[in-house]
Design a protein around this motif. Structure first.
Motif, PDB file in Angstrom:
ATOM      1  N   VAL A 213       1.474 -14.940  -9.920  1.00  0.00           N
ATOM      2  CA  VAL A 213       1.608 -13.788  -9.032  1.00  0.00           C
ATOM      3  C   VAL A 213       0.495 -12.784  -9.355  1.00  0.00           C
ATOM      4  CG1 VAL A 213       3.064 -11.841  -8.347  1.00  0.00           C
ATOM      5  CG2 VAL A 213       4.093 -14.076  -8.831  1.00  0.00           C
ATOM      6  N   PRO A 214      -0.322 -12.392  -8.377  1.00  0.00           N
ATOM      7  CA  PRO A 214      -1.387 -11.413  -8.635  1.00  0.00           C
ATOM      8  C   PRO A 214      -0.824 -10.065  -9.099  1.00  0.00           C
ATOM      9  CG  PRO A 214      -1.780 -12.559  -6.569  1.00  0.00           C
ATOM     10  CD  PRO A 214      -0.391 -12.945  -7.010  1.00  0.00           C
ATOM     11  N   VAL A 215      -1.594  -9.384  -9.939  1.00  0.00           N
ATOM     12  CA  VAL A 215      -1.216  -8.080 -10.466  1.00  0.00           C
ATOM     13  C   VAL A 215      -2.327  -7.083 -10.119  1.00  0.00           C
ATOM     14  CG1 VAL A 215      -0.609  -6.740 -12.515  1.00  0.00           C
ATOM     15  CG2 VAL A 215      -0.009  -9.171 -12.392  1.00  0.00           C
TER      16      VAL A 215
ATOM     17  N   GLY B  33      -0.461  -9.108   0.959  1.00  0.00           N
ATOM     18  CA  GLY B  33       0.923  -8.848   0.568  1.00  0.00           C
ATOM     19  C   GLY B  33       1.412  -9.669  -0.592  1.00  0.00           C
ATOM     20  N   ARG B  34       0.550 -10.503  -1.175  1.00  0.00           N
ATOM     21  CA  ARG B  34       0.936 -11.253  -2.369  1.00  0.00           C
ATOM     22  C   ARG B  34       0.727 -10.366  -3.592  1.00  0.00           C
ATOM     23  NH1 ARG B  34      -2.050 -15.017  -4.048  1.00  0.00           N
ATOM     24  NH2 ARG B  34      -0.387 -16.130  -5.138  1.00  0.00           N
ATOM     25  N   GLY B  35       1.513 -10.574  -4.572  1.00  0.00           N
ATOM     26  CA  GLY B  35       1.321  -9.868  -5.822  1.00  0.00           C
ATOM     27  C   GLY B  35       2.153  -8.610  -5.951  1.00  0.00           C
TER      28      GLY B  35
ATOM     29  N   ASP C 233      -5.353   4.280  -0.290  1.00  0.00           N
ATOM     30  CA  ASP C 233      -6.160   5.127  -1.165  1.00  0.00           C
ATOM     31  C   ASP C 233      -6.137   6.563  -0.676  1.00  0.00           C
ATOM     32  OD1 ASP C 233      -7.811   5.082   1.042  1.00  0.00           O
ATOM     33  OD2 ASP C 233      -9.602   4.445  -0.029  1.00  0.00           O
ATOM     34  N   TRP C 234      -6.653   7.470  -1.509  1.00  0.00           N
ATOM     35  CA  TRP C 234      -6.506   8.904  -1.245  1.00  0.00           C
ATOM     36  C   TRP C 234      -7.274   9.357  -0.013  1.00  0.00           C
ATOM     37  CZ3 TRP C 234     -10.205  12.806  -1.313  1.00  0.00           C
ATOM     38  CH2 TRP C 234     -11.479  12.430  -1.743  1.00  0.00           C
ATOM     39  N   VAL C 235      -8.319   8.622   0.376  1.00  0.00           N
ATOM     40  CA  VAL C 235      -9.046   8.998   1.585  1.00  0.00           C
ATOM     41  C   VAL C 235      -8.436   8.369   2.831  1.00  0.00           C
ATOM     42  CG1 VAL C 235     -11.238   9.447   0.444  1.00  0.00           C
ATOM     43  CG2 VAL C 235     -10.724   7.144   1.217  1.00  0.00           C
ATOM     44  N   GLY C 236      -7.440   7.500   2.660  1.00  0.00           N
ATOM     45  CA  GLY C 236      -6.753   6.899   3.795  1.00  0.00           C
ATOM     46  C   GLY C 236      -7.521   5.797   4.487  1.00  0.00           C
ATOM     47  N   ARG C 237      -8.546   5.231   3.807  1.00  0.00           N
ATOM     48  CA  ARG C 237      -9.387   4.235   4.462  1.00  0.00           C
ATOM     49  C   ARG C 237      -9.055   2.810   4.035  1.00  0.00           C
ATOM     50  NH1 ARG C 237     -14.630   6.550   4.070  1.00  0.00           N
ATOM     51  NH2 ARG C 237     -14.788   5.712   1.969  1.00  0.00           N
ATOM     52  N   THR C 238      -8.568   2.630   2.808  1.00  0.00           N
ATOM     53  CA  THR C 238      -8.257   1.295   2.305  1.00  0.00           C
ATOM     54  C   THR C 238      -6.753   1.174   2.110  1.00  0.00           C
ATOM     55  OG1 THR C 238     -10.378   1.253   1.140  1.00  0.00           O
ATOM     56  CG2 THR C 238      -8.755  -0.401   0.532  1.00  0.00           C
ATOM     57  N   ARG C 239      -6.175   0.154   2.721  1.00  0.00           N
ATOM     58  CA  ARG C 239      -4.723  -0.004   2.704  1.00  0.00           C
ATOM     59  C   ARG C 239      -4.379  -1.458   2.394  1.00  0.00           C
ATOM     60  NH1 ARG C 239      -0.520   2.898   4.959  1.00  0.00           N
ATOM     61  NH2 ARG C 239      -2.043   4.361   5.842  1.00  0.00           N
ATOM     62  N   GLY C 240      -3.299  -1.662   1.664  1.00  0.00           N
ATOM     63  CA  GLY C 240      -2.829  -3.005   1.370  1.00  0.00           C
ATOM     64  C   GLY C 240      -1.323  -3.028   1.299  1.00  0.00           C
ATOM     65  N   THR C 241      -0.787  -4.097   0.769  1.00  0.00           N
ATOM     66  CA  THR C 241       0.659  -4.204   0.595  1.00  0.00           C
ATOM     67  C   THR C 241       0.937  -5.175  -0.542  1.00  0.00           C
ATOM     68  OG1 THR C 241       2.753  -4.581   1.733  1.00  0.00           O
ATOM     69  CG2 THR C 241       0.945  -6.076   2.259  1.00  0.00           C
ATOM     70  N   ALA C 242       2.169  -5.188  -1.021  1.00  0.00           N
ATOM     71  CA  ALA C 242       2.533  -6.037  -2.156  1.00  0.00           C
ATOM     72  C   ALA C 242       4.017  -6.348  -2.099  1.00  0.00           C
ATOM     73  CB  ALA C 242       2.174  -5.334  -3.476  1.00  0.00           C
ATOM     74  N   LEU C 243       4.448  -7.206  -3.005  1.00  0.00           N
ATOM     75  CA  LEU C 243       5.871  -7.535  -3.076  1.00  0.00           C
ATOM     76  C   LEU C 243       6.685  -6.328  -3.524  1.00  0.00           C
ATOM     77  CD1 LEU C 243       5.557 -10.963  -4.921  1.00  0.00           C
ATOM     78  CD2 LEU C 243       6.007 -10.613  -2.482  1.00  0.00           C
ATOM     79  N   CYS C 244       6.085  -5.505  -4.379  1.00  0.00           N
ATOM     80  CA  CYS C 244       6.794  -4.353  -4.902  1.00  0.00           C
ATOM     81  C   CYS C 244       5.815  -3.487  -5.678  1.00  0.00           C
ATOM     82  CB  CYS C 244       7.942  -4.775  -5.833  1.00  0.00           C
ATOM     83  SG  CYS C 244       7.372  -5.544  -7.369  1.00  0.00           S
ATOM     84  N   VAL C 245       6.268  -2.303  -6.045  1.00  0.00           N
ATOM     85  CA  VAL C 245       5.586  -1.462  -7.013  1.00  0.00           C
ATOM     86  C   VAL C 245       6.415  -1.503  -8.290  1.00  0.00           C
ATOM     87  CG1 VAL C 245       4.872   0.876  -7.622  1.00  0.00           C
ATOM     88  CG2 VAL C 245       4.579   0.044  -5.277  1.00  0.00           C
TER      89      VAL C 245
END
Length: 474
Positions: free
Chosen positions: A66-68, A87-89, A33-45
């Motif tokens: 597959v989560p979206v 990292g799913r979705g 996120d823009w404040v750099g506090r929340t981070r995740g990952t995914a299969l792709c964008v």
């Protein structure tokens, strides 16, 4: 889920090879996120270019469970627009769907794709001599679909309401890939349930907004803007009451600053300066807007402030004498988030209480922070006209561990204290920013079991597999 490469290839068949991003250099901006506090990952964008492509992508994800994670401008402050850490979705970005589709002055309506940037929607309306009134500090980068999905508020909500009040119709891709076409520009339609109301504020957990129809208003040609120093929050509330009584619907905004907030805005964001040289504990930024009668409007505002200065309810004031001066005053307000981010580890809260209880909230929250978190510096800014308070506790570098689990635990403890006070005063813990990941615990804590059961029933009915933005809101 099917074979990973096969799934990604199927996505590429839908949106094109270059619009499925998998390398870290390409995906990183979408995963934090823009404040750099929340981070995740995914299969792709994945970046579709049309509603039909969104529909096909979601249908594919529904088939393979597959989560979206839908994303617009990624300006959320609650972690609602980034994927989870597992990292799913896939992350579904609507940035390519950014067209203004039509502007209809005769219907006072504008239709846009969900990825259209707010400032561009406003500019298209203005070119047709109309106003789209949503005003946010992030308007140069936030997407209109995200504004709908979070029920954004902003500085003009006092006069025009939140996004819920500005939406005429929506087009939404459902969790199975079907498209609901509710893209109407009608003011009246009493033919059953208000379907669009379910999706406004649902943060992509019930459906993915792809197109929006929005209300427009006559474009104001004149404004009168002032920056007023007051000694107490109660005094600011009194001034607000006088402005409402005198100006009625001409009062467009009434923003309250703590003196500490003004200090760091001027210190950290280049180009800002104090409109009033003397120090005061509180300041108000107010603005009137009208279609005509500029001279009368300014004279009336000047007279009201003069009376407030005479009777002591205002301590000092600066009235904008030009468009440039008015813009400089608004730059102070729109620099708040950036200043807070630069000052330290900040926990900004989005509470609302009845206007008459804002002073009580400030007093109780300040006392609680001084007692339980003495190392915190406190800053406040409020859309006072609608009771919304952004109460911020900032911890300077060295005061606490500023990353990882320690920071999350600290934020949770500060947030619970602030939320308990707001709710205890008859308010809410979330006024305009949404729930996302950050406020899920508060939702469980303060909402009744009946209301939570209704939320869950809606989620099960519209997204039985739970693939739309999982881990957000509920």
């Amino acid at each position: 889920m099917t074979d990973g490469n096969g799934f990604l290839n199927a996505l590429r068949d839908i949106v094109g090879e270059t619009h499925v991003l998998t390398t870290p250099a390409d995906t990183e901006p979408y995963y934090v996120d823009w404040v750099g506090r929340t981070r995740g990952t995914a299969l792709c964008v994945c970046l579709p270019a049309s509603t039909q492509e969104v529909s096909a992508v979601v249908a594919l994800c529904a088939r393979d469970a597959v989560p979206v994670f839908p994303q617009g401008g990624n300006t959320s402050s609650c972690g609602g627009s980034v994927p989870l850490e597992e990292g799913r979705g896939i992350l579904l970005s609507l940035r390519r769907m950014n067209r203004i589709l039509s502007v209809e002055p005769e219907n006072d309506a504008i239709v846009a794709e969900a990825g259209a940037i707010l400032v561009e929607v406003k500019a298209a309306a203005e070119a047709a001599d109309r106003l789209f009134p949503l005003s946010l500090s992030s308007e140069g980068s936030c997407a209109i679909g995200g504004n709908v999905s979070t029920n954004a508020g902003g500085t003009a909500a006092l006069r025009y309401g939140t996004m819920r009040d500005l939406v005429l119709g929506l087009e939404v891709v459902l969790a199975d890939g079907r498209i609901w076409d509710g893209l109407r520009i009608l003011r009246k339609d009493n033919t059953g349930y208000d379907m669009k109301a379910m999706f406004v504020g649902s943060e992509g957990t019930l459906g993915i907004v792809t197109r929006v129809a929005l209300k427009l208003f006559p474009l104001p040609r004149h404004r009168a803007t002032a920056f007023v120093a007051v000694d107490t929050v109660a005094g600011a509330a009194t001034l607000l009451g006088r402005c409402k009584a005198e100006f009625g619907p001409l009062l467009d905004a009434f923003e309250l600053f703590s003196g500490s907030q003004l200090d760091i805005v001027c210190r950290h964001v280049e180009g800002n300066r104090r409109p009033i040289d003397s120090d005061h504990p509180w300041y108000v930024l107010m603005e009137l807007q009208t279609r005509d009668g500029a001279k009368e409007l300014s004279s009336r505002l000047e007279a009201l402030i003069g009376e407030a200065l005479e009777d002591g309810s205002a301590a000092d004031a600066a009235l904008a004498q030009s468009h440039a001066q008015a813009e400089a005053l608004w730059r102070l307000r729109h620099s708040v988030s950036e200043a807070n981010r630069r000052h330290g580890l900040n926990f900004t809260h989005d509470v609302a209480v009845p206007i008459g209880r804002i002073a009580d909230f400030m007093q109780e929250a300040d006392a609680a922070m001084a007692s339980d978190f003495p190392e915190a510096e406190i800053f406040s800014v409020s859309h006072m006209g609608d009771g919304n308070v952004h109460y911020t506790a900032i911890f300077r570098p060295g005061a606490v561990k500023a990353s990882g689990a320690d920071a999350r635990d600290l934020g949770a403890r500060v947030t619970r204290k602030v939320h308990d006070i707001a709710v205890g005063l008859g308010g809410t813990f979330g006024a305009e920013h949404g729930i996302g990941q950050r406020y899920r615990a508060s939702l469980q804590r303060y909402k009744s079991e009946v209301e939570l059961d209704l939320f869950r029933a809606m989620k099960r009915a519209l997204d039985p597999q739970g693939i739309l933005n999982p881990g957000k809101v509920l």
